[in-house]
Design a protein around this motif. Structure first.
Motif, mmCIF file in Angstrom:
data_model
loop_
_atom_site.group_PDB
_atom_site.id
_atom_site.type_symbol
_atom_site.label_atom_id
_atom_site.label_comp_id
_atom_site.label_asym_id
_atom_site.label_seq_id
_atom_site.Cartn_x
_atom_site.Cartn_y
_atom_site.Cartn_z
ATOM 1 N N ARG A 49 0.825 -1.214 0.000
ATOM 2 C CA ARG A 49 0.000 0.000 0.000
ATOM 3 C C ARG A 49 0.857 1.261 0.000
ATOM 4 O O ARG A 49 0.380 2.350 -0.347
ATOM 5 C CB ARG A 49 -0.934 0.003 1.208
ATOM 6 N N PHE A 50 2.124 1.115 0.395
ATOM 7 C CA PHE A 50 2.988 2.288 0.529
ATOM 8 C C PHE A 50 4.214 2.256 -0.380
ATOM 9 O O PHE A 50 4.901 3.267 -0.515
ATOM 10 C CB PHE A 50 3.462 2.413 1.991
ATOM 11 N N TRP A 51 4.489 1.103 -0.995
ATOM 12 C CA TRP A 51 5.697 0.975 -1.804
ATOM 13 C C TRP A 51 5.398 0.128 -3.032
ATOM 14 O O TRP A 51 4.696 -0.873 -2.952
ATOM 15 C CB TRP A 51 6.806 0.324 -0.967
ATOM 16 N N LYS A 52 5.923 0.540 -4.170
ATOM 17 C CA LYS A 52 5.724 -0.202 -5.409
ATOM 18 C C LYS A 52 7.084 -0.547 -6.009
ATOM 19 O O LYS A 52 7.907 0.352 -6.244
ATOM 20 C CB LYS A 52 4.917 0.625 -6.425
ATOM 21 N N PRO A 53 7.353 -1.814 -6.277
ATOM 22 C CA PRO A 53 8.635 -2.190 -6.882
ATOM 23 C C PRO A 53 8.712 -1.722 -8.332
ATOM 24 O O PRO A 53 7.689 -1.544 -9.000
ATOM 25 C CB PRO A 53 8.636 -3.712 -6.796
ATOM 26 N N THR A 54 9.922 -1.522 -8.803
ATOM 27 C CA THR A 54 10.126 -1.135 -10.191
ATOM 28 C C THR A 54 10.356 -2.373 -11.056
ATOM 29 O O THR A 54 10.717 -3.439 -10.558
ATOM 30 C CB THR A 54 11.349 -0.210 -10.313
ATOM 31 N N GLY A 55 10.129 -2.207 -12.347
ATOM 32 C CA GLY A 55 10.439 -3.276 -13.298
ATOM 33 C C GLY A 55 9.507 -4.462 -13.253
ATOM 34 O O GLY A 55 9.884 -5.561 -13.695
ATOM 35 N N SER A 56 8.271 -4.278 -12.770
ATOM 36 C CA SER A 56 7.361 -5.418 -12.615
ATOM 37 C C SER A 56 6.970 -6.030 -13.952
ATOM 38 O O SER A 56 6.917 -7.251 -14.104
ATOM 39 C CB SER A 56 6.108 -4.988 -11.853
ATOM 40 N N ALA A 57 6.677 -5.170 -14.946
ATOM 41 C CA ALA A 57 6.245 -5.687 -16.251
ATOM 42 C C ALA A 57 7.352 -6.501 -16.911
ATOM 43 O O ALA A 57 7.106 -7.589 -17.459
ATOM 44 C CB ALA A 57 5.830 -4.527 -17.149
ATOM 45 N N GLU A 58 8.570 -5.974 -16.875
ATOM 46 C CA GLU A 58 9.705 -6.702 -17.450
ATOM 47 C C GLU A 58 9.946 -8.009 -16.710
ATOM 48 O O GLU A 58 10.283 -9.035 -17.315
ATOM 49 C CB GLU A 58 10.964 -5.833 -17.411
ATOM 50 N N ALA A 59 9.781 -7.975 -15.383
ATOM 51 C CA ALA A 59 9.977 -9.186 -14.582
ATOM 52 C C ALA A 59 8.960 -10.258 -14.949
ATOM 53 O O ALA A 59 9.292 -11.443 -15.023
ATOM 54 C CB ALA A 59 9.878 -8.853 -13.098
#
Length: 559
Positions: free
Chosen positions: A270-280
């Motif tokens: 709810r407070f943090w979003k990881p980067t590169g999710s689509a590529e992962a």
């Protein structure tokens, strides 16, 4: 029938514990070489290893031929029921979601938590798998969560490897802390205090494992992008495990740790979003190097748009897993129900073995009693859930029965694998091979503090069960610990903690993982990809336990 007499194994049938132990290691080496090096099919490797164990039992350990054969039969029977039955029921439950068309909603429901498959891998395989281990055990967590990861979009091999690595730290407290309770019964020590020791050792493992999972799932890039999730989820899980095992309840340790780990992950998202999710997602869905095509139809349904999901559809998608948690919690946490179901179990002494097998100390071996768990078996509970789910999903009875028959046919070689591997474990146990190996390692003197986890690792690798490994070696661990001036609670706990790392590569678990993701016959490939993780973590645990026996880390031990 062969005439039966009382058999008591000796620790040094060849006149030397070292020579006897080296011969006793032959079946284990046969398994590792045929499966990991020669790349045999798992059932062939299992049968070859079983044959080696029978020859060693009869020719080196002087076990009567009839008793050796009956030991193998009892082990094979246990491999079929309950172990293969649990696997079949878990896969049947999954297949009902595919047949009903709910599988597509399950995929989309996961993305409501986060669209990052690496975070979901930790939540599903580590936390939810830990909860299933706490409530059920017996391979059910591996079977269920591996398919859930495929639903998220993991390639089948990556899914199998991920759940095997995740199914480590929770194992010592599996099935409502059955391994810990067994260790207390065999060693004569207070199991609650053993649990406190194990809780601290495995809490440190639990903190590390999510980071290793990221490396396995998506390499260094995954670790760099998603380490906050591993830190928060692993940190909360490990702290909860440490505190609960010491101050609250050994039996509920993994239940509480897993639930708090899931809660921590949901709050973090709810407070943090990881980067590169689509590529992962794209990288994780690709077949790994050398990965064969799976028989599991990953593309049977296209995931629905998460925005189109209603509360009702989400509930229906999660229904089987809600029922798993609810039913196993009721059965295992309410004594009256637990005892009532257990009353339906059929127990009997295995013909020709009961009362005739002694251990090296001259005591009758109680493991010759066979329990045919009917209503209390995790497999039966999972089958009930599959039927309930079919009714609620309105799956036609013919389709439901057809799914069961189809999956039973698919499991025929897996059943042979599991039966032969468990038969191997029983032959090595009853003939004295396993204890001789343990006694040999125990003769290392001051080094034993560093090597004590290896006994648990070997026991669980051979038997597929941390509970059985503790039954085999906890008494020996306590005795040796006292003799060389170590805290026996430390050595006994090291056995339970070491066992969780042997579970990762036990042939039984490899067969379950391979079958669940549609890679039947590829156990050797999975072993080669996961064995390094097992050895690395075992080496770490050996150093940790060794230093706990010294002032360097002695302060970590319970007061």
């Amino acid at each position: 029938m062969f005439p039966m007499t009382t058999f008591q194994p000796t620790l040094d049938p060849l006149g030397s514990v070292t020579a006897s132990a080296l011969v006793a290691l032959v079946p284990i080496l046969v398994m590792l070489i045929t499966l990991g090096v020669l790349k045999w099919k798992a059932y062939l490797a299992g049968l070859a290893s079983l044959l080696a164990a029978l020859l060693v039992a009869v020719l080196a350990f002087r076990m009567p031929v009839g008793m050796a054969g009956l030991s193998a039969l009892q082990g094979a029977a246990f491999g079929i029921f309950p172990i293969t039955w649990i696997l079949l029921a878990a896969i049947w439950m999954y297949d009902i979601t595919v047949v009903s068309g709910r599988f597509e909603d399950l995929r989309s429901t996961f993305s409501l938590i986060t669209d990052d498959p690496r975070v979901l891998g930790i939540l599903v395989a580590f936390c939810f798998g830990g909860l299933l281990e706490a409530l059920a055990g017996f391979g059910a967590p591996v079977a269920i969560t591996s398919v859930m990861l495929v639903a998220i979009g993991y390639s089948p091999l990556r899914s199998a490897l991920t759940v095997l690595l995740a199914n480590t730290a929770p194992v010592a407290f599996g099935a409502i802390a059955t391994p810990i309770i067994m260790a207390g019964n065999v060693s004569g020590l207070d199991y609650n205090r053993i649990g406190a020791f194990v809780g601290r050792q495995t809490a440190i493992l639990a903190f590390i494992v999510p980071f290793l999972m990221l490396l396995l799932i998506d390499g260094r890039k995954g670790l760099k992008e998603v380490w906050p999730a591993a830190l928060v989820i692993g940190g909360v899980f490990s702290v909860a495990k440490w505190v609960t095992s010491t101050y609250v309840s050994v039996e509920l340790t993994d239940v509480i740790a897993s639930l708090l780990g899931i809660a921590a992950g949901v709050v973090l998202m709810r407070f943090w979003k990881p980067t590169g999710s689509a590529e992962a997602r794209d990288r994780i869905s690709r077949l790994m190097h050398g990965e064969p095509e799976s028989s599991l139809d990953r593309d049977a349904h296209t995931p629905a748009d998460p925005k189109s999901l209603t509360a009702g559809r989400i509930t229906m998608a999660l229904l089987p897993y809600i029922l798993v948690v609810a039913l196993f919690s009721i059965v295992n946490l309410i004594p009256a129900i637990q005892h009532g179901l257990a009353a339906t179990d059929i127990k009997f002494g295995w013909p020709g073995l009961s009362g005739n097998i002694m251990d090296a100390a001259g005591h009758k071996v109680t493991r010759t009693t066979f329990k045919l768990a009917l209503l209390s078996s995790p497999g039966t509970l999972l089958a009930v859930i599959a039927i309930i789910t079919s009714v609620i999903y309105r799956v036609h009875p013919r389709a439901m029965v057809g799914s069961l028959g189809r999956n039973a046919h698919k499991l025929r070689f897996t059943a042979l694998t599991i039966a032969s591997v468990v038969a191997l474990a029983y032959v090595m146990d009853f003939s004295g091979q396993t204890v001789t190996i343990g006694t040999w390692i125990a003769g290392t003197g001051a080094l034993f503090a560093f090597l004590s986890p290896i006994l648990g690792w070997i026991g669980t690798y051979v038997t597929g069960s941390d509970t059985t490994a503790n039954a085999l070696f906890s008494g020996l661990q306590a005795t040796v610990g006292k003799q060389i001036g170590l805290d026996p609670y430390l050595t006994v706990s090291a056995n339970a903690s070491g066992g969780v790392l042997g579970k990762m590569i036990s042939p039984q678990n490899l067969a379950i993982a391979a079958t669940s993701v549609g890679l039947i016959g590829q156990e050797s490939l999975i072993l080669r990809r996961i064995v390094g993780w097992s050895f690395g973590l075992l080496a770490f645990l050996c150093v940790l336990v060794g230093l706990m026996s010294t002032p360097v880390l002695g302060w970590l031990l319970p007061a």
